[in-house]
Design an enzyme around this catalytic site. Structure first.
Site, mmCIF file in Angstrom:
data_model
loop_
_atom_site.group_PDB
_atom_site.id
_atom_site.type_symbol
_atom_site.label_atom_id
_atom_site.label_comp_id
_atom_site.label_asym_id
_atom_site.label_seq_id
_atom_site.Cartn_x
_atom_site.Cartn_y
_atom_site.Cartn_z
ATOM 1 N N GLU A 9 -19.428 -6.379 10.831
ATOM 2 C CA GLU A 9 -20.362 -5.643 11.556
ATOM 3 C C GLU A 9 -21.463 -6.609 12.306
ATOM 4 O O GLU A 9 -21.901 -6.239 13.211
ATOM 5 C CB GLU A 9 -21.149 -4.428 10.626
ATOM 6 C CG GLU A 9 -20.387 -3.565 10.260
ATOM 7 C CD GLU A 9 -19.505 -3.768 8.972
ATOM 8 O OE1 GLU A 9 -18.668 -2.860 8.467
ATOM 9 O OE2 GLU A 9 -19.655 -4.941 8.264
ATOM 10 N N ARG A 55 -25.676 -2.923 7.923
ATOM 11 C CA ARG A 55 -25.134 -4.222 7.513
ATOM 12 C C ARG A 55 -25.409 -5.181 8.636
ATOM 13 O O ARG A 55 -25.342 -6.512 8.388
ATOM 14 C CB ARG A 55 -23.691 -4.276 6.972
ATOM 15 C CG ARG A 55 -23.309 -3.296 5.976
ATOM 16 C CD ARG A 55 -21.818 -3.131 5.721
ATOM 17 N NE ARG A 55 -21.481 -4.475 4.899
ATOM 18 C CZ ARG A 55 -20.498 -4.689 4.026
ATOM 19 N NH1 ARG A 55 -19.396 -3.691 4.140
ATOM 20 N NH2 ARG A 55 -20.337 -5.645 3.231
ATOM 21 N N LYS A 93 0.696 -1.100 0.029
ATOM 22 C CA LYS A 93 0.067 -0.047 0.100
ATOM 23 C C LYS A 93 0.875 1.172 0.082
ATOM 24 O O LYS A 93 1.875 1.245 0.769
ATOM 25 C CB LYS A 93 -0.885 0.025 1.190
ATOM 26 C CG LYS A 93 -2.137 0.815 1.150
ATOM 27 C CD LYS A 93 -3.161 0.690 2.416
ATOM 28 C CE LYS A 93 -4.119 1.467 2.308
ATOM 29 N NZ LYS A 93 -5.150 1.320 3.342
#
Length: 640
Positions: A371, A399, A285
């Site tokens: 979640e 969610r 990244k």
């Protein structure tokens, strides 16, 4: 005019142009694409580190596959800026996340090269499998490629999709973009060679012959032979888990080495054997930009910045952010009560819980992008007498709705929900706008639901959550800075279901839930200047409703306006239902609810979004005047 810094990239308007280049030029193109991405994001702000990590992968995929006929799905989509640059959107890339400009995520309405819109994680494999099955039903031959990060692979939905893909055996290419090194061993020449070998036609062909021979063996021998081959490859390359789910595993490979990427992708593209394939790419990244590589979060999300130094332009905040106020308040509550715990779903810094973790590392739980699990995990903690604060963005909590209903509310467990990003969110647009939580939580029995009008109120509401043990309780608050009020030293629990009156008048009443309160106060000043005496009240609670306050406001005023940063079906609907039920709408007071419009609003500055939504002070004034039958043509439009 000087020579272009991006001569190759200048020739690539769409991927078809890229595919005309010789392989020897791809490395230079990738470098130019990286520089253009850095330069563009330095102007606009946005997600930087993720895009820099997939530059070579972006080039390789578009070079090998025939996009847009071949469908390319980016999971989440915050890594898609390089993709946007080479798919006909370079001329608009410096409008990213601005009003009328490009979305910061993939978006179907924006380009044929974005076959699936995203912004929430772990959806790409499910969507890709749907497209692959649709292709098979239509008798087409195009490829479907889903690129998913190792973080997104922490969500159960990704495994549900892989399990189904393995069972259906449709041709689907999943590229695991592993930038955490959490799964992969160091990637070297041997690994690349083996990956290339096992993705090749000849190896797959031999494997097929072997399978046909093995089919004639007795079943125990057949199963043993199949497992031996899979585990032999799994031991070398580490893909046994994916093989068990029915994927043919290739990797790990260096996601920045185009000499490795291109031939492996070509092997997979040309594979006649079909079935789902997982290619494991290891990337870095922030790759290729020193300030990002050196940063702890790899410059995941940035404001405008200086390209040379990486220094971000941080506007001077007049007040602390709501997120920080929540986190600091929770730390204070945790100091007083060791049963206070914090739960987040892969968003410790986004929710401010990184501050809590520094103070109480053994009382903070980051459950990854899960979640649903977070909510039921918190329910389990609450069942055993602890005080879990579940800090989840409004749109992410969507969610886990079934878990909120079934595992928390039905059992009346005291889980505390800290709902960040309530209301409109500016540059993240519709995907992150917390418009629905008052409506979807307010209809649930046992739920107590608060909205902070300012940062001081949030301190008291965190204290209220900590003190409340009778069942589930939630507090919603927006993204961004507070309004600059004096802050209390300690939070004091509020009386459940009681609002407050901030300004007393006699003709018009404005009942606000949440941070439109400041606009309501401005509107009251304006109305007072017109000789219209105005009351302003802060409901504090959407549920239970302060019925005495609502009754008084209706009895004592000609007009009652409710205002909230939420959808239809929320606070205004609760007020109207109460009034209708009690017969208080039968004569007298005129009631006007003000809510977000029934549409998904595109990204823009928060002020402009609320202007478009019709929820700023001038809109409150216009609503009041119209309700009173006063001509607004002169005053309201003059103030526009």
């Amino acid at each position: 005019m000087g020579q272009s810094k991006t001569p190759l990239l200048d020739q690539v308007r769409v991927p078809a142009d890229l595919r005309r280049l010789p392989p020897s030029q791809l490395r230079q193109l990738a470098e130019e694409l990286r520089q253009e991405t850095i330069d563009a994001v330095s102007v606009t702000g946005g997600h930087l580190g993720a895009g820099l990590g997939v530059v070579e992968l972006t080039v390789a995929i578009h070079y090998v596959f025939n996009t847009p006929a071949d469908r390319l799905i980016w999971d989440v989509g915050h890594q898609c800026y390089p993709h946007k640059i080479i798919t006909g959107r370079r001329d608009r890339i410096r409008t990213l996340r601005m009003g009328g400009g490009l979305s910061g995520f993939t978006k179907r309405a924006e380009s044929e090269y974005d076959p699936f819109g995203a912004a929430h994680s772990s959806t790409s494999i499910s969507a890709g499998l749907g497209m692959a099955v649709a292709r098979d039903k239509a008798g087409a031959r195009n490829n479907v490629i889903a690129v998913i990060g190792d973080g997104a692979l922490s969500a159960g939905m990704a495994y549900e999709a892989m399990n189904n893909a393995g069972a259906l055996a449709s041709r689907l290419v999943v590229i695991l973009n592993d930038n955490d090194m959490s799964i992969a061993p160091p990637v070297g020449a041997l690994s690349a060679y083996l990956s290339r070998l096992i993705s090749s036609k000849s190896y797959r062909g031999l494997r097929d012959i072997g399978r046909q021979v093995a089919e004639h063996l007795p079943r125990p021998l057949l199963n043993a032979a199949r497992r031996a081959e899979e585990y032999a490859r799994g031991m070398v390359t580490g893909g046994t888990l994916f093989e068990e789910l029915g994927f043919y595993y290739v990797g790990p490979i260096d996601g920045h080495n185009l000499d490795h990427l291109v031939p492996i992708l070509e092997n997979v593209r040309d594979d006649p054997h079909g079935g789902p394939v997982l290619i494991h790419c290891v990337t870095q990244k922030g790759k290729g930009y020193a300030p990002a590589e050196a940063s702890a979060d790899k410059l995941h999300a940035v404001t405008k910045f200086d390209v040379i130094t990486g220094t971000q332009a941080k506007p001077k905040a007049n007040a602390p952010s709501y997120t920080r106020v929540f986190a600091e308040s929770l730390v204070k509550e945790a100091q007083k009560d060791e049963r206070v715990l914090a739960v987040t779903a892969a968003m410790p810094s986004g929710t401010g819980l990184d501050l809590f973790e520094k103070a109480f590392p053994d009382r903070m739980y980051d459950v990854a992008i899960a979640e649903q699990h977070a909510v039921t995990f918190a329910a389990g903690l609450a069942a055993e007498g602890y005080k879990p604060f579940c800090a989840i963005y409004s749109t992410f909590l969507q969610r886990a709705y079934d878990q909120v209903v079934h595992d928390v509310c039905i059992q009346n467990l005291p889980v505390r929900f800290a709902i960040d990003r309530a209301g409109l969110v500016g540059s993240d647009g519709a995907t992150h706008a917390g418009a629905f939580d008052v409506a979807y939580l307010g209809c649930l029995p046992n739920m107590v639901l608060m909205a902070a009008a300012d940062e001081a109120e949030l301190v008291h509401m965190v204290a209220t959550c900590a003190a409340y043990d009778a069942g589930p309780i939630a507090v919603r608050y927006p993204r961004g800075e507070g309004v600059g009020v004096d802050m209390p030293e300690q939070g004091v629990p509020l009386e459940i279901g009681k609002g407050r009156v901030l300004r007393q008048g006699s003709k018009i009443a404005i009942l606000s839930l949440g941070t439109r309160l400041a606009e309501a106060m401005k509107a009251a000043e304006d109305l007072a200047a017109r000789g219209l005496s105005t009351t302003v009240a802060d409901a504090r609670f959407a549920k239970p409703l302060d019925e005495d306050l609502v009754r008084r406001l209706v009895a004592d005023h000609e007009v009652l306006i409710t205002i909230e940063e939420g959808s239809i079906g929320g606070f205004g609907s609760f007020v109207l239902h109460f009034l209708a039920h009690e017969g208080l709408l039968d004569h007298g007071c005129k009631v006007r609810p003000m809510v977000l419009p029934d549409q998904f609003q595109d990204h823009d500055s928060p002020y402009k979004q609320y202007e478009e939504a019709g929820l700023n002070a001038r809109h409150i004034v216009a609503t009041a005047l119209k309700a009173l039958g006063i001509d607004t043509a002169g005053s309201a439009t003059a103030r526009a």
